[in-house]
Design a protein around this motif. Structure first.
Motif, PDB file in Angstrom:
ATOM      1  N   UNK A 281       0.830  -1.196   0.000  1.00  0.00           N
ATOM      2  CA  UNK A 281       0.000   0.000   0.000  1.00  0.00           C
ATOM      3  C   UNK A 281       0.866   1.249   0.000  1.00  0.00           C
ATOM      4  N   UNK A 282       0.250   2.314  -0.445  1.00  0.00           N
ATOM      5  CA  UNK A 282       0.873   3.624  -0.318  1.00  0.00           C
ATOM      6  C   UNK A 282      -0.198   4.550   0.239  1.00  0.00           C
ATOM      7  N   UNK A 283       0.247   5.613   0.874  1.00  0.00           N
ATOM      8  CA  UNK A 283      -0.739   6.481   1.476  1.00  0.00           C
ATOM      9  C   UNK A 283      -0.170   7.797   1.920  1.00  0.00           C
ATOM     10  N   UNK A 284      -1.006   8.532   2.621  1.00  0.00           N
ATOM     11  CA  UNK A 284      -0.629   9.858   3.108  1.00  0.00           C
ATOM     12  C   UNK A 284      -1.333  10.104   4.437  1.00  0.00           C
ATOM     13  N   UNK A 285      -0.627  10.796   5.336  1.00  0.00           N
ATOM     14  CA  UNK A 285      -1.168  11.146   6.643  1.00  0.00           C
ATOM     15  C   UNK A 285      -1.234  12.658   6.747  1.00  0.00           C
ATOM     16  N   UNK A 286      -2.368  13.158   7.196  1.00  0.00           N
ATOM     17  CA  UNK A 286      -2.527  14.587   7.405  1.00  0.00           C
ATOM     18  C   UNK A 286      -3.466  14.825   8.582  1.00  0.00           C
ATOM     19  N   UNK A 287      -3.794  16.070   8.824  1.00  0.00           N
ATOM     20  CA  UNK A 287      -4.744  16.407   9.875  1.00  0.00           C
ATOM     21  C   UNK A 287      -5.887  17.195   9.257  1.00  0.00           C
ATOM     22  N   UNK A 288      -7.051  17.086   9.875  1.00  0.00           N
ATOM     23  CA  UNK A 288      -8.176  17.851   9.369  1.00  0.00           C
ATOM     24  C   UNK A 288      -9.476  17.452  10.032  1.00  0.00           C
ATOM     25  N   UNK A 289     -10.532  18.045   9.527  1.00  0.00           N
ATOM     26  CA  UNK A 289     -11.862  17.784  10.061  1.00  0.00           C
ATOM     27  C   UNK A 289     -12.268  16.343   9.775  1.00  0.00           C
ATOM     28  N   UNK A 290     -13.131  15.815  10.641  1.00  0.00           N
ATOM     29  CA  UNK A 290     -13.521  14.412  10.496  1.00  0.00           C
ATOM     30  C   UNK A 290     -14.852  14.178  11.185  1.00  0.00           C
ATOM     31  N   UNK A 291     -15.742  13.513  10.485  1.00  0.00           N
ATOM     32  CA  UNK A 291     -17.018  13.070  11.048  1.00  0.00           C
ATOM     33  C   UNK A 291     -17.289  11.691  10.476  1.00  0.00           C
ATOM     34  N   UNK A 292     -17.752  10.781  11.336  1.00  0.00           N
ATOM     35  CA  UNK A 292     -18.070   9.458  10.809  1.00  0.00           C
ATOM     36  C   UNK A 292     -19.192   8.809  11.596  1.00  0.00           C
ATOM     37  N   UNK A 293     -19.880   7.920  10.913  1.00  0.00           N
ATOM     38  CA  UNK A 293     -20.849   7.010  11.494  1.00  0.00           C
ATOM     39  C   UNK A 293     -20.479   5.643  10.932  1.00  0.00           C
ATOM     40  N   UNK A 294     -21.141   4.588  11.346  1.00  0.00           N
ATOM     41  CA  UNK A 294     -20.831   3.292  10.736  1.00  0.00           C
ATOM     42  C   UNK A 294     -21.062   3.263   9.222  1.00  0.00           C
ATOM     43  N   UNK A 295     -21.878   4.192   8.706  1.00  0.00           N
ATOM     44  CA  UNK A 295     -22.213   4.166   7.283  1.00  0.00           C
ATOM     45  C   UNK A 295     -21.589   5.265   6.442  1.00  0.00           C
ATOM     46  N   UNK A 296     -20.942   6.246   7.067  1.00  0.00           N
ATOM     47  CA  UNK A 296     -20.382   7.326   6.257  1.00  0.00           C
ATOM     48  C   UNK A 296     -19.185   7.972   6.934  1.00  0.00           C
TER      49      UNK A 296
ATOM     50  N   UNK B  22       4.956   6.869  -6.114  1.00  0.00           N
ATOM     51  CA  UNK B  22       4.646   5.645  -6.834  1.00  0.00           C
ATOM     52  C   UNK B  22       4.957   4.427  -5.967  1.00  0.00           C
ATOM     53  N   UNK B  23       5.771   4.609  -4.970  1.00  0.00           N
ATOM     54  CA  UNK B  23       6.267   3.510  -4.164  1.00  0.00           C
ATOM     55  C   UNK B  23       5.316   3.169  -3.011  1.00  0.00           C
ATOM     56  N   UNK B  24       5.415   1.961  -2.475  1.00  0.00           N
ATOM     57  CA  UNK B  24       4.562   1.584  -1.339  1.00  0.00           C
ATOM     58  C   UNK B  24       5.077   2.193  -0.025  1.00  0.00           C
ATOM     59  N   UNK B  25       4.825   3.483   0.136  1.00  0.00           N
ATOM     60  CA  UNK B  25       5.218   4.207   1.352  1.00  0.00           C
ATOM     61  C   UNK B  25       4.039   5.051   1.833  1.00  0.00           C
ATOM     62  N   UNK B  26       4.139   5.516   3.051  1.00  0.00           N
ATOM     63  CA  UNK B  26       3.145   6.426   3.604  1.00  0.00           C
ATOM     64  C   UNK B  26       3.845   7.765   3.819  1.00  0.00           C
ATOM     65  N   UNK B  27       3.405   8.792   3.129  1.00  0.00           N
ATOM     66  CA  UNK B  27       4.004  10.115   3.282  1.00  0.00           C
ATOM     67  C   UNK B  27       3.284  10.875   4.397  1.00  0.00           C
ATOM     68  N   UNK B  28       3.980  11.874   4.924  1.00  0.00           N
ATOM     69  CA  UNK B  28       3.450  12.654   6.029  1.00  0.00           C
ATOM     70  C   UNK B  28       3.348  14.108   5.600  1.00  0.00           C
ATOM     71  N   UNK B  29       2.207  14.698   5.827  1.00  0.00           N
ATOM     72  CA  UNK B  29       1.959  16.074   5.448  1.00  0.00           C
ATOM     73  C   UNK B  29       2.854  17.023   6.248  1.00  0.00           C
TER      74      UNK B  29
END
Length: 168
Positions: A111-126, A143-150
């Motif tokens: 996997x590859x991905x990115x980590x950041x901060x911000x607003x967040x709202x969730x329920x089991x369905x959304x 392109x590589x399987x890494x996780x970048x940090x904001x």
């Protein structure tokens, strides 16, 4: 009846090669890839939750959120922008991300991905999250399987506080 978001550290991860995985599963009746994917995700979540409980107590478990849909994994942890709380939250989520990546790799999923901060709202369905949108947009920067940090997170971690000596 206003719905409100909360600040969270958010990681968006994309499982690489997912089209091929789906194609293999749908054309080969003997394929175990879906079972492998489910096992990898379930084991990663269990190990991550147990690690959080050991380091932060039972409350950490209830604060951590994780979801998988299609080829996407969302991991998030709340933060308070005070003293050591932000750094502790980031350390916790970093350990969880590491657990997920290592576990998924042992099953052959990268996997590859990115980590950041911000607003967040969730329920089991959304999930509704500015942080998630930003993490999703930045995930494709490599392109590589890494996780970048904001950079926003890096800037916050660099700030020295009187509590720094009490962290890992």
């Amino acid at each position: 009846n206003l719905v409100d978001t909360h600040p969270r550290i958010v990681c968006f991860m994309d499982i690489l090669g997912f089209k091929q995985l789906i194609s293999e599963f749908e054309t080969d009746d003997a394929s175990n890839r879906l079972k492998d994917l489910k096992s990898a995700f379930d084991i990663a979540a269990e190990v991550a939750l147990n690690s959080l409980i050991k380091s932060m107590g039972e409350d950490a478990k209830s604060n951590f959120e994780y979801r998988m849909f299609s080829d996407c994994i969302i991991l998030s942890y709340p933060y308070i922008d005070f003293g050591k709380e932000f750094k502790e939250g980031f350390i916790n989520l970093s350990l969880v991300i590491n657990t997920f990546q290592l576990t998924m790799m042992t099953f052959g999923f990268y996997s590859r991905g990115h980590v950041t901060i911000g607003s967040y709202y969730s329920t089991p369905n959304m999930v509704f999250s500015g942080g998630l949108v930003e993490a999703y947009e930045n995930e494709r920067a490599t392109v590589f399987p890494v996780i970048s940090i904001n950079q926003k997170i890096i800037d916050k971690v660099k700030i020295k506080s009187e509590y720094d000596d009490h962290l890992l």
